[in-house]
Design an enzyme around this catalytic site. Structure first.
Site, mmCIF file in Angstrom:
data_model
loop_
_atom_site.group_PDB
_atom_site.id
_atom_site.type_symbol
_atom_site.label_atom_id
_atom_site.label_comp_id
_atom_site.label_asym_id
_atom_site.label_seq_id
_atom_site.Cartn_x
_atom_site.Cartn_y
_atom_site.Cartn_z
ATOM 1 N N LYS A 77 0.846 -1.199 0.000
ATOM 2 C CA LYS A 77 0.000 0.000 0.000
ATOM 3 C C LYS A 77 0.881 1.248 0.000
ATOM 4 C CE LYS A 77 -3.989 1.883 2.540
ATOM 5 N NZ LYS A 77 -4.939 1.666 3.657
ATOM 6 N N SER A 152 -9.801 1.669 2.635
ATOM 7 C CA SER A 152 -8.923 2.408 1.760
ATOM 8 C C SER A 152 -7.853 1.546 1.076
ATOM 9 C CB SER A 152 -8.220 3.499 2.566
ATOM 10 O OG SER A 152 -7.441 2.918 3.603
ATOM 11 N N SER A 176 -10.105 -0.659 6.950
ATOM 12 C CA SER A 176 -9.545 -0.555 5.598
ATOM 13 C C SER A 176 -8.810 -1.772 5.062
ATOM 14 C CB SER A 176 -8.615 0.649 5.506
ATOM 15 O OG SER A 176 -9.387 1.796 5.304
#
Ligand code: GLN
Length: 465
Positions: A77, A152, A176
């Site tokens: 990420k 996210s 997330s």
């Protein structure tokens, strides 16, 4: 190679036996990226040295020094620091920011010989539930590209479903990792708060953030978890999790969570999952968690307060984008207006408000008090049950633009946020599909530091799918 169905476990085994090389694996991922990334917008950057990393990993395996993760392509990420690589947190503010050190978990993964294939798209500074808040465009769900992958960590989860990586790393402040894992039919795990060091991971809300694995199976998620977990003196909140797995078989179901706003098909699927667990010898009991229903309200006070504080360092002077103004304040204003997207600005304003003189006691302090009550409520309930089970989300993956009202969007985390508020470990595992083929997730939570137990119940459930 059927990389979309290949697990880390299997790939590792094949590499050890010499039936497969890391170069083969990475090449297969790069091919899928080449074919699909333009359309799905999963990777913000594919690392140009991925094949080089794979070659090195193959040498390590040949020399007999390999670990379970050596040569495994992982997606990272875009808020986790890797020395010398860009890391933008999905924001224009940090578009050209280059990390000067490795996050703790990156060091661990490097030691294990994992291959980093690239950095994945995400909601700006990890704020969102759909990846629609990225400054670099939305990520499409590979299962149904008219729908969001969740957020996210939407880029990380989508990369695994699309066969662009075998596993991925995400962050979870309110759901997330678990929510996008559920939307993409994957396993996503949020460790106990402090179980994985936050050193070198960009802070969204420091008292809630955790880093965790995304993978196709529970075993795969556990392989990544086992590598990144551990006490780190560079993170003062870091803890040692319990090494033993000594859970019982009693599962509590907070029925009051399921009363409103939950998709009928999700409820039906959840009941079926409970039946399966019963058949495996688990005892299911109803539990009452009267204060936990305030978790989301507490979250939307504490989280923006911490966001406004953490993001204050991005001022056009010290880091990131700079737009020259007439004086210092004008420079702050211009830089921050140009660098931050709408959702980020909304949360900074909200956070500054709840922390401001005159409102601090009414909102911020009150929310902390309620947080302690919720923590205690979980502590007490885990004296009576070993696990709590709920659906991961109230609906399956929704369409782009479907949740324009921010409050509607915030409700998608209703089941995941309580684990962050109380710090406990939690996992989402796949548990079936809707009539239209969209994946559902089942969430387990357990008491603080008992992350190992969460893997064992999930492996049990997975066996019986
Ligand atoms: N969707 C939640 C939010 O927007 C959670 C985000 C997260 O876990 N990083 O705050």
């Amino acid at each position: 190679m059927d990389i979309k169905n290949l697990t880390i476990e299997k790939a590792g085994e094949m590499m050890q036996k010499g039936e497969l090389t890391s170069v083969d694996l990475v090449s297969a991922c790069l091919k899928n990226i080449e074919e699909k990334n333009k359309e799905l917008n999963i990777f913000l950057e594919v690392f140009s040295d991925a094949l080089e990393q794979a070659k090195k990993a193959d040498e390590i395996i040949k020399s007999g020094q390999g670990t379970l993760l050596t040569g495994i392509p992982l997606a990272i990420k875009d808020n986790i620091l890797i020395t010398g690589r860009k890391v933008s947190a999905g924001s224009k503010m940090l578009e050209n920011y280059v990390a000067s050190y490795d996050a703790y978990l990156i060091k661990k993964l490097k030691e294990a010989g994992a291959v980093f294939i690239g950095r994945t798209n995400m909601d700006e500074f990890a704020m969102g539930s759909s990846t629609e808040n990225s400054a670099y465009g939305v990520v499409k769900n590979p299962i149904d590209p008219t729908r969001v992958p969740g957020g996210s960590s939407g880029g990380s989860t989508a990369s695994v479903v699309a066969g662009m990586a075998l596993g991925a790393l995400g962050t979870d402040t309110g759901g997330s990792i678990r929510q996008p894992a559920s939307f993409c039919g994957l396993v996503g795990m949020k460790p106990s708060y402090g179980g994985v060091s936050r050193n070198g991971t960009m802070a969204m809300s420091s008292s809630l953030d955790q880093i965790g694995p995304v993978a196709k199976t529970v075993e795969d998620a556990k392989i990544i978890f086992d590598c990144i977990v551990g006490k780190d003196e560079m993170d003062s909140t870091s803890i040692e999790i319990n090494s033993e797995n000594k859970s019982g078989k009693k599962i509590g179901v907070p029925r009051n969570w399921l009363k409103e706003g939950v998709d009928i098909e999700i409820i039906k699927n959840f009941e079926e999952s409970l039946e399966k667990l019963k058949k495996q010898g688990y005892e299911i009991v109803d539990i009452d968690l009267p204060y936990s229903k305030f978790s989301l309200a507490v979250y939307y006070i504490l989280m923006p307060a911490e966001v406004s504080t953490n993001l204050s360092r991005l001022d056009g002077v010290r880091y990131g984008l700079r737009k020259e103004g007439e004086n210092m304040f004008d420079t702050y204003k211009k830089s921050r207006s140009a660098g931050f997207g709408a959702e980020t600005r909304r949360r900074i304003i909200l956070g500054s408000y709840v922390l401001s003189h005159g409102y601090y006691d009414a909102y911020y302090n009150k929310a902390w008090k309620v947080r302690h009550v919720i923590e205690k409520e979980f502590e007490d309930i885990f004296k009576k049950v070993d696990f709590i089970a709920t659906p991961t989300t109230p609906t399956p993956a929704f369409k782009f633009g479907e949740k324009k009202d921010p409050l509607q969007m915030y409700l998608s985390d209703i089941f995941t946020v309580p684990a962050n508020i109380s710090g406990i470990p939690s996992i989402s595992i796949p548990c079936g599909f809707s009539s239209s083929g969209l994946p559902f997730g089942l969430q387990f939570m357990t008491s603080m530091k008992n992350d190992k137990n969460i893997f064992s119940i999930s492996i049990d459930f997975e066996k019986n799918k």
